[in-house]
Design an enzyme around this catalytic site. Structure first.
Site, short mmCIF file in Angstrom:
data_model
loop_
_atom_site.label_atom_id
_atom_site.label_comp_id
_atom_site.label_asym_id
_atom_site.label_seq_id
_atom_site.Cartn_x
_atom_site.Cartn_y
_atom_site.Cartn_z
N GLY A 154 0.85 -1.19 0.00
CA GLY A 154 0.00 0.00 0.00
C GLY A 154 0.88 1.24 0.00
O GLY A 154 2.02 1.19 -0.46
N ARG A 155 0.35 2.32 0.52
CA ARG A 155 1.11 3.59 0.54
C ARG A 155 2.42 3.45 1.31
O ARG A 155 3.47 3.90 0.85
CB ARG A 155 0.28 4.68 1.20
CG ARG A 155 -0.95 5.09 0.41
CD ARG A 155 -1.65 6.22 1.16
NE ARG A 155 -2.79 6.72 0.46
CZ ARG A 155 -4.05 6.30 0.64
NH1 ARG A 155 -4.29 5.32 1.50
NH2 ARG A 155 -5.04 6.83 -0.04
N ILE A 156 2.36 2.81 2.46
CA ILE A 156 3.57 2.70 3.29
C ILE A 156 4.57 1.75 2.62
O ILE A 156 5.77 2.03 2.58
CB ILE A 156 3.22 2.30 4.74
CG1 ILE A 156 2.42 3.45 5.39
CG2 ILE A 156 4.47 1.98 5.56
CD1 ILE A 156 1.83 3.16 6.75
N ARG A 231 0.50 -3.48 12.80
CA ARG A 231 -0.27 -3.79 14.00
C ARG A 231 0.29 -5.07 14.60
O ARG A 231 0.59 -6.02 13.87
CB ARG A 231 -1.75 -4.00 13.67
CG ARG A 231 -2.55 -2.72 13.42
CD ARG A 231 -2.70 -1.88 14.69
NE ARG A 231 -3.50 -0.67 14.45
CZ ARG A 231 -3.00 0.51 14.07
NH1 ARG A 231 -1.70 0.66 13.89
NH2 ARG A 231 -3.81 1.54 13.91
N GLU A 260 -0.72 -3.26 23.94
CA GLU A 260 0.05 -2.03 24.20
C GLU A 260 -0.61 -1.27 25.35
O GLU A 260 -1.83 -1.23 25.42
CB GLU A 260 0.06 -1.17 22.93
CG GLU A 260 0.74 -1.90 21.77
CD GLU A 260 0.68 -1.14 20.45
OE1 GLU A 260 0.26 0.03 20.44
OE2 GLU A 260 1.03 -1.72 19.42
N HIS A 279 5.14 2.27 19.63
CA HIS A 279 4.13 2.69 18.63
C HIS A 279 4.36 4.15 18.19
O HIS A 279 3.52 5.02 18.43
CB HIS A 279 2.71 2.49 19.17
CG HIS A 279 1.68 2.32 18.07
ND1 HIS A 279 0.61 1.45 18.17
CD2 HIS A 279 1.56 2.91 16.86
CE1 HIS A 279 -0.12 1.52 17.06
NE2 HIS A 279 0.44 2.40 16.25
C1 GLV Z 1 -1.09 4.29 13.72
O1 GLV Z 1 -0.80 3.19 14.13
C2 GLV Z 1 -2.17 4.56 12.83
O2 GLV Z 1 -2.94 3.65 12.48
O3 GLV Z 1 -2.31 5.73 12.44
#
Ligand code: GLV
Ligand code: GLV
Length: 313
Positions: A154-156, A231, A260, A279
């Site tokens: 995806g984008r990341i 996640r 978390e 996170h």
């Molecule tokens: C961070 O974990 C987000 O989903 O923005």
């Protein structure tokens, strides 16, 4: 119109929101208890939440007038999106504005664990750097020209790919569908078997929950590293701990966890070859302010019956 906001956000955007609608906001440093939301949501048209607030059927049912759920995050696994949609409620999120910050952190984690940066820092601080330079002291794994495996494109994933090109890495990826990117699409087993660095960038959903379990992690090279900033539950943490204990991979760098905050005595904290961050994927001042802007604009647009900037489909 009335909206509920579950956390204070940086950048003055909630103040701007309050110029247009009635805002009721939780002021605490820790997330509000669910009861706080349930007691207040009945007369609200919209709610702005963060990833620590579960918006499940109970919350949605209590929101008799609810029309919009705007989350201050890219992830939306904390929201029952299908149920919200069945009630005609629009769900919005904040992708794109956090892509580069998250990809930067992922690369930082990758380099930290490969080149033992955190371990070296700890060594110096604990007074254990007591011998002169040595040819074979704290040798790590080379990043440049190694094989990077991206799970999810995806984008990341694309932003990581772009960075990897600068490091002359060979990039392979696996995702639900093939993308028009300068990287080789492979099946999941090949991704696991060939990656020197395996980076997880998929969303958490029913299909990706515990996707990386013992059987799959076992396929990784003994010299490979796992990096996860998506996640926690995409990786079965108990299985990962076992894989690390058995030395079946070289290490891991993790920004997200099954629960978390991570408990103090979690076995993950015991491994020197594991880098842990709390996170922090999107945690830069600039990005968190842009996320506030987008979350507020999404909420206002949807309340006015206009198209939000980003809607969760
Ligand atoms: C961070 O974990 C987000 O989903 O923005
Ligand atoms: C290392 O510091 C070198 O000079 O090779």
């Amino acid at each position: 119109m009335k909206v509920l906001v579950t956390r204070r956000l940086p950048g003055g955007w909630i103040e701007r929101l309050a110029e247009e609608v009635d805002v009721e906001m939780w002021q605490g440093e820790i997330p509000p208890p669910k009861s706080w939301i349930l007691e207040r949501i009945h007369d609200k048209d919209g709610i702005l939440v963060t990833l620590t607030e579960k918006v499940d059927k109970e919350v949605i049912d209590a929101g008799k007038k609810l029309r919009v759920i705007s989350t201050y995050s890219v992830g939306f696994d904390h929201i029952d999106v299908a149920y919200a949609k069945s009630k005609g409620i629009i769900v919005t999120n904040t992708p794109e504005v956090l892509t580069d910050a998250t990809a930067d952190l992922i690369f930082g984690l990758l380099i930290s664990v490969a080149r033992r940066i955190v371990e070296g820092d700890k060594l110096i601080r604990s007074g254990l750097w007591d011998k002169p330079w040595h040819p074979e002291f704290m040798l790590g794994k080379e990043v440049h020209h190694s094989t990077l495996g991206i799970l999810g494109m995806g984008r990341i994933g694309r932003a990581i790919l772009k960075r990897a090109k600068g490091f002359d890495m060979k990039v392979i990826y696996y995702s639900r569908s093939k993308h028009d990117v300068d990287a080789t699409f492979v099946d999941l087993d090949t991704l696991l078997k060939e990656s020197d660095f395996l980076v997880v960038t998929v969303d958490l959903n029913r299909e990706t929950y515990h996707m990386l379990n013992y059987e799959r992690l076992r396929l990784m090279k003994r010299t490979a590293f796992l990096i996860n900033a998506s996640r926690g539950p995409v990786v079965n943490e108990v299985d990962l701990i076992r894989i690390l204990e058995e030395g079946k991979i070289a290490g891991a760098a993790l920004d997200v966890f099954e629960r978390e905050p991570l408990e103090r005595d979690n076995p993950l904290t015991k491994f020197p070859n594991v880098v842990l961050t709390p996170h922090l994927g999107s945690a830069t001042r600039e990005t968190r302010e842009r996320m506030a802007e987008v979350a507020v604009k999404n909420l206002l647009l949807a309340l006015k019956g206009e198209r939000p900037i980003y809607e969760v489909k």
